[in-house]
Scaffold this motif. Structure first.
Motif, PDB file in Angstrom:
ATOM      1  N   GLU A   1      50.144  31.393  32.409  1.00 54.90           N
ATOM      2  CA  GLU A   1      51.221  32.334  32.698  1.00 54.90           C
ATOM      3  C   GLU A   1      52.551  31.774  32.224  1.00 54.90           C
ATOM      4  OE1 GLU A   1      50.906  32.758  36.951  1.00 54.90           O
ATOM      5  OE2 GLU A   1      49.648  34.534  36.775  1.00 54.90           O
TER       6      GLU A   1
ATOM      7  N   THR B   1      58.271  31.829  33.773  1.00 51.79           N
ATOM      8  CA  THR B   1      59.055  32.711  34.631  1.00 51.79           C
ATOM      9  C   THR B   1      58.185  33.650  35.473  1.00 51.79           C
ATOM     10  OG1 THR B   1      59.259  34.362  32.873  1.00 51.79           O
ATOM     11  CG2 THR B   1      61.004  32.688  33.036  1.00 51.79           C
ATOM     12  N   ASP B   2      56.870  33.616  35.270  1.00 49.97           N
ATOM     13  CA  ASP B   2      55.986  34.556  35.962  1.00 49.97           C
ATOM     14  C   ASP B   2      54.708  33.865  36.417  1.00 49.97           C
ATOM     15  OD1 ASP B   2      55.184  37.055  36.948  1.00 49.97           O
ATOM     16  OD2 ASP B   2      54.024  37.447  35.139  1.00 49.97           O
ATOM     17  N   ARG B   3      54.837  32.838  37.198  1.00 46.09           N
ATOM     18  CA  ARG B   3      53.671  32.066  37.640  1.00 46.09           C
ATOM     19  C   ARG B   3      53.283  32.432  39.081  1.00 46.09           C
ATOM     20  NH1 ARG B   3      53.374  26.252  34.838  1.00 46.09           N
ATOM     21  NH2 ARG B   3      53.416  27.078  32.733  1.00 46.09           N
ATOM     22  N   LYS B   4      53.071  33.699  39.323  1.00 45.67           N
ATOM     23  CA  LYS B   4      52.774  34.169  40.677  1.00 45.67           C
ATOM     24  C   LYS B   4      51.485  33.575  41.221  1.00 45.67           C
ATOM     25  CE  LYS B   4      55.266  38.406  39.913  1.00 45.67           C
ATOM     26  NZ  LYS B   4      55.169  39.792  39.526  1.00 45.67           N
ATOM     27  N   LYS B   5      50.419  33.607  40.447  1.00 42.26           N
ATOM     28  CA  LYS B   5      49.127  33.095  40.921  1.00 42.26           C
ATOM     29  C   LYS B   5      49.199  31.592  41.155  1.00 42.26           C
ATOM     30  CE  LYS B   5      45.801  34.708  41.862  1.00 42.26           C
ATOM     31  NZ  LYS B   5      45.301  35.008  43.238  1.00 42.26           N
TER      32      LYS B   5
ATOM     33  N   CYS C   1      51.844  29.727  41.793  1.00 44.56           N
ATOM     34  CA  CYS C   1      52.682  29.462  42.972  1.00 44.56           C
ATOM     35  C   CYS C   1      51.926  29.758  44.259  1.00 44.56           C
ATOM     36  CB  CYS C   1      53.968  30.273  42.912  1.00 44.56           C
ATOM     37  SG  CYS C   1      55.110  29.677  41.671  1.00 44.56           S
ATOM     38  N   GLU C   2      51.160  30.834  44.267  1.00 44.89           N
ATOM     39  CA  GLU C   2      50.359  31.185  45.446  1.00 44.89           C
ATOM     40  C   GLU C   2      49.363  30.070  45.768  1.00 44.89           C
ATOM     41  OE1 GLU C   2      46.602  34.006  46.485  1.00 44.89           O
ATOM     42  OE2 GLU C   2      48.061  34.831  45.060  1.00 44.89           O
TER      43      GLU C   2
ATOM     44  N   TRP D   1      45.529  32.637  34.348  1.00 50.22           N
ATOM     45  CA  TRP D   1      46.680  32.328  35.197  1.00 50.22           C
ATOM     46  C   TRP D   1      47.276  30.949  34.940  1.00 50.22           C
ATOM     47  CZ3 TRP D   1      45.835  28.224  38.386  1.00 50.22           C
ATOM     48  CH2 TRP D   1      44.555  27.998  38.882  1.00 50.22           C
TER      49      TRP D   1
ATOM     50  N   ASN E   1      50.960  26.764  47.041  1.00 50.06           N
ATOM     51  CA  ASN E   1      51.486  26.873  48.403  1.00 50.06           C
ATOM     52  C   ASN E   1      50.387  26.888  49.471  1.00 50.06           C
ATOM     53  OD1 ASN E   1      54.364  26.835  48.178  1.00 50.06           O
ATOM     54  ND2 ASN E   1      54.178  28.754  47.064  1.00 50.06           N
TER      55      ASN E   1
END
Length: 91
Positions: A56, A59-63, A65-66, A53, A69
């Motif tokens: 990543e 444009t696709d850093r979901k983990k 960003c989670e 992760w 936050n």
């Protein structure tokens, strides 16, 4: 515990994962103009998959960003040096 008690175990580009003590996994990111460390709690699974992760695509850093936050459990900033155990979760 203080932010200086963090043990860095894996690194990569202004970020790392490691531990506070024997049971608290954390993500470390360097922030601000002085590159002060900031710590967010992560799970053992997230620690184990850091190499995936953390690389990543931008444009696709979901983990990532989670994790960013989540509450800051401690940092190198004045007044935030102590680990805030009230923010720890069962993850």
């Amino acid at each position: 515990m203080r932010y200086t008690d963090y043990i860095r175990l894996k690194t990569g580009g202004y970020q790392s994962v490691g531990m506070f003590g024997d049971h608290i996994y954390a993500y470390e990111v360097l922030t601000g103009i002085t590159d002060s460390p900031e710590y967010h709690q992560i799970s053992k699974t997230e620690f184990d998959s850091f190499e995936t992760w953390s690389q990543e695509d931008i444009t696709d850093r979901k983990k990532l960003c989670e994790i960013i936050n989540r509450p800051v459990i401690c940092s190198g900033y004045l007044g935030r040096a102590e680990l805030d155990t009230s923010l720890l979760r069962d993850i």
